[in-house]
Design an enzyme around this catalytic site. Structure first.
Site, PDB file in Angstrom:
ATOM      1  N   ASP A 261       0.828  -1.211   0.000  1.00 33.00           N
ATOM      2  CA  ASP A 261       0.000   0.000   0.000  1.00 33.00           C
ATOM      3  C   ASP A 261       0.859   1.258   0.000  1.00 33.00           C
ATOM      4  O   ASP A 261       0.347   2.371  -0.083  1.00 33.00           O
ATOM      5  CB  ASP A 261      -0.968   0.002   1.174  1.00 33.00           C
ATOM      6  CG  ASP A 261      -0.292   0.021   2.538  1.00 33.00           C
ATOM      7  OD1 ASP A 261       0.949  -0.036   2.583  1.00 33.00           O
ATOM      8  OD2 ASP A 261      -1.009   0.090   3.548  1.00 33.00           O
ATOM      9  N   SER A 262       2.177   1.091   0.025  1.00 28.77           N
ATOM     10  CA  SER A 262       3.074   2.234  -0.146  1.00 28.77           C
ATOM     11  C   SER A 262       2.907   2.870  -1.516  1.00 28.77           C
ATOM     12  O   SER A 262       3.363   3.997  -1.741  1.00 28.77           O
ATOM     13  CB  SER A 262       4.532   1.804   0.059  1.00 28.77           C
ATOM     14  OG  SER A 262       4.855   0.685  -0.746  1.00 28.77           O
TER      15      SER A 262
ATOM     16  N   ASP B  34      -0.724  -6.488   0.225  1.00 28.00           N
ATOM     17  CA  ASP B  34      -1.107  -5.849   1.486  1.00 28.00           C
ATOM     18  C   ASP B  34      -2.620  -5.892   1.682  1.00 28.00           C
ATOM     19  O   ASP B  34      -3.380  -5.998   0.699  1.00 28.00           O
ATOM     20  CB  ASP B  34      -0.680  -4.377   1.484  1.00 28.00           C
ATOM     21  CG  ASP B  34       0.617  -4.144   2.238  1.00 28.00           C
ATOM     22  OD1 ASP B  34       0.896  -4.891   3.192  1.00 28.00           O
ATOM     23  OD2 ASP B  34       1.345  -3.205   1.869  1.00 28.00           O
TER      24      ASP B  34
ATOM     25  N   LYS C 243      -0.425  -9.555   3.448  1.00 29.19           N
ATOM     26  CA  LYS C 243       0.404  -9.005   4.524  1.00 29.19           C
ATOM     27  C   LYS C 243      -0.431  -8.033   5.340  1.00 29.19           C
ATOM     28  O   LYS C 243      -1.178  -7.235   4.775  1.00 29.19           O
ATOM     29  CB  LYS C 243       1.636  -8.277   3.968  1.00 29.19           C
ATOM     30  CG  LYS C 243       2.521  -7.663   5.054  1.00 29.19           C
ATOM     31  CD  LYS C 243       3.773  -7.028   4.478  1.00 29.19           C
ATOM     32  CE  LYS C 243       3.493  -5.721   3.800  1.00 29.19           C
ATOM     33  NZ  LYS C 243       3.028  -4.663   4.746  1.00 29.19           N
TER      34      LYS C 243
ATOM     35  N   GLU D  11      -0.379  -5.266   8.671  1.00 29.21           N
ATOM     36  CA  GLU D  11       0.341  -4.500   9.675  1.00 29.21           C
ATOM     37  C   GLU D  11      -0.330  -4.707  11.033  1.00 29.21           C
ATOM     38  O   GLU D  11      -1.553  -4.612  11.152  1.00 29.21           O
ATOM     39  CB  GLU D  11       0.354  -3.017   9.303  1.00 29.21           C
ATOM     40  CG  GLU D  11       1.118  -2.735   8.025  1.00 29.21           C
ATOM     41  CD  GLU D  11       1.221  -1.247   7.727  1.00 29.21           C
ATOM     42  OE1 GLU D  11       0.937  -0.431   8.626  1.00 29.21           O
ATOM     43  OE2 GLU D  11       1.593  -0.903   6.582  1.00 29.21           O
TER      44      GLU D  11
ATOM     45  N   GLU E 128      10.115  -3.737  10.202  1.00 29.60           N
ATOM     46  CA  GLU E 128      10.434  -2.435   9.613  1.00 29.60           C
ATOM     47  C   GLU E 128      10.960  -1.455  10.671  1.00 29.60           C
ATOM     48  O   GLU E 128      10.333  -1.247  11.711  1.00 29.60           O
ATOM     49  CB  GLU E 128       9.215  -1.832   8.917  1.00 29.60           C
ATOM     50  CG  GLU E 128       9.502  -0.474   8.277  1.00 29.60           C
ATOM     51  CD  GLU E 128       8.420   0.012   7.344  1.00 29.60           C
ATOM     52  OE1 GLU E 128       8.573   1.124   6.802  1.00 29.60           O
ATOM     53  OE2 GLU E 128       7.418  -0.710   7.149  1.00 29.60           O
TER      54      GLU E 128
END
Length: 328
Positions: free
Chosen positions: A85-86, A124, A155, A157, A230
């Site tokens: 999502d970056s 993500d 993935k 977070e 990270e």
């Protein structure tokens, strides 16, 4: 012209004939064509990544956000390709990853997956797609996996064990439903407001360091097959890597993790401005692109491009003369 089909082989394993076509060319030489289509690259599996981890071979991961960048990553033979999502900030111009709409993200997932190659693809779950409820999260994870069979894992977070029971419990529910999950801990951009910005995590107190280690263990227990670490101290990342029995992928986490991931726009220098400390910029596509476009504009303005011989098409003189004659 007679076409001759010669049956030249019968592979024992599959028991099917291979046909080769002989067709004389204009010059009299013989060209051979197989009737079998060229096979697409076989994608790596989670077992392949785990095998590299067991053999202590470094694991590579790159992000990609569209068909072109995905082709670059695939042709570079990266072990894994992350549709992160970056893309919100690096590609789409949003101020934060939290602004990225789920529908827009899915559009890019499909674009990336049209590129052929062997990289295992991870997607993500963007902000807003899993926070409302476990039911919402499960439905959206399934939707991501059903967009294309090339998406092998999602993935997510996660906060730490001390403050985010919700996500850790959710990951357990996803894994129990056969949805492979990579956990993401440390600096989690979706939670940057809670974390006070984009800062190194777990470097201020022993309690914070232990909380992150406990979180990694909890995520492995919940079913995560890998962890992304990270922006945490290198020694702590190494300790987590030794503590868990699943691969760790680092970004800004030193060289003691099982593998590394970087954002493709950072690797290639696709944007102006300073890159994070942990990035190694391998080229500067931004300068190359601007210079090339500037040269194109200059060539057009000076009438160097297009060249009458190299870049133009022609028509036979007699046809053109007839056209002009008839036109008049």
């Amino acid at each position: 012209m007679i076409t001759i089909i010669r049956y030249v082989c019968k592979p024992k394993r599959f028991g099917s004939w291979c046909a080769v076509i002989n067709r004389p060319s204009v010059l009299g030489s013989v060209r051979q064509y197989s009737v079998h289509p060229v096979e697409k690259a076989v994608s790596k599996t989670i077992l392949d990544i785990q095998r590299k981890y067991t053999l202590k071979q470094p694991i590579t991961m790159c992000t990609a956000y569209d068909y072109i960048s995905a082709n670059w990553v695939q042709k570079s033979n990266s072990d894994m390709l992350l549709i992160g999502d970056s893309m919100a900030m690096t590609t789409l111009g949003y101020a934060s990853t939290t602004e990225l709409p789920f529908e827009e993200f899915k559009y890019h997932v499909k674009s990336v997956c049209r590129a052929n190659g062997s990289s295992l693809i991870v997607a993500d779950l963007p902000f807003g797609s899993f926070e409302a409820s476990h039911e919402q999260a499960i439905n959206n994870a399934i939707e991501i996996m059903k967009l294309t069979s090339k998406v092998t894992s999602v993935k997510i977070e996660s906060g730490t064990l001390k403050n985010d029971e919700y996500t850790i419990e959710l990951i357990g529910k996803l894994c129990s439903r056969g949805i492979p999950v990579i956990g993401h801990i440390g600096l989690t951009p979706q939670r940057s407001n809670t974390l006070g910005g984009f800062k190194v995590q777990a470097n201020k107190s022993i309690e914070d360091m232990q909380d992150l280690v406990n979180t990694a263990v909890a995520l492995e227990k919940a079913g995560c097959w890998s962890l992304l670490l990270e922006c945490i101290p290198a020694h702590l990342a190494g300790h987590i890597t030794k503590t868990v029995n699943i691969p760790t992928i680092g970004i800004g986490a030193g060289n003691q993790t099982s593998g590394q991931v970087l954002v493709v726009s950072d690797i290639l220098g696709m944007q102006d401005g300073r890159v994070p400390k942990f990035v190694n910029k391998y080229t500067n596509l931004n300068e190359t692109a601007i210079g090339s476009i500037f040269k194109y504009i200059s060539d057009v303005e000076s009438k160097v491009f297009p060249d009458a011989q190299k870049h133009s098409f022609s028509v036979k003189d007699h046809l053109w003369e007839q056209f002009i004659k008839d036109k008049i």
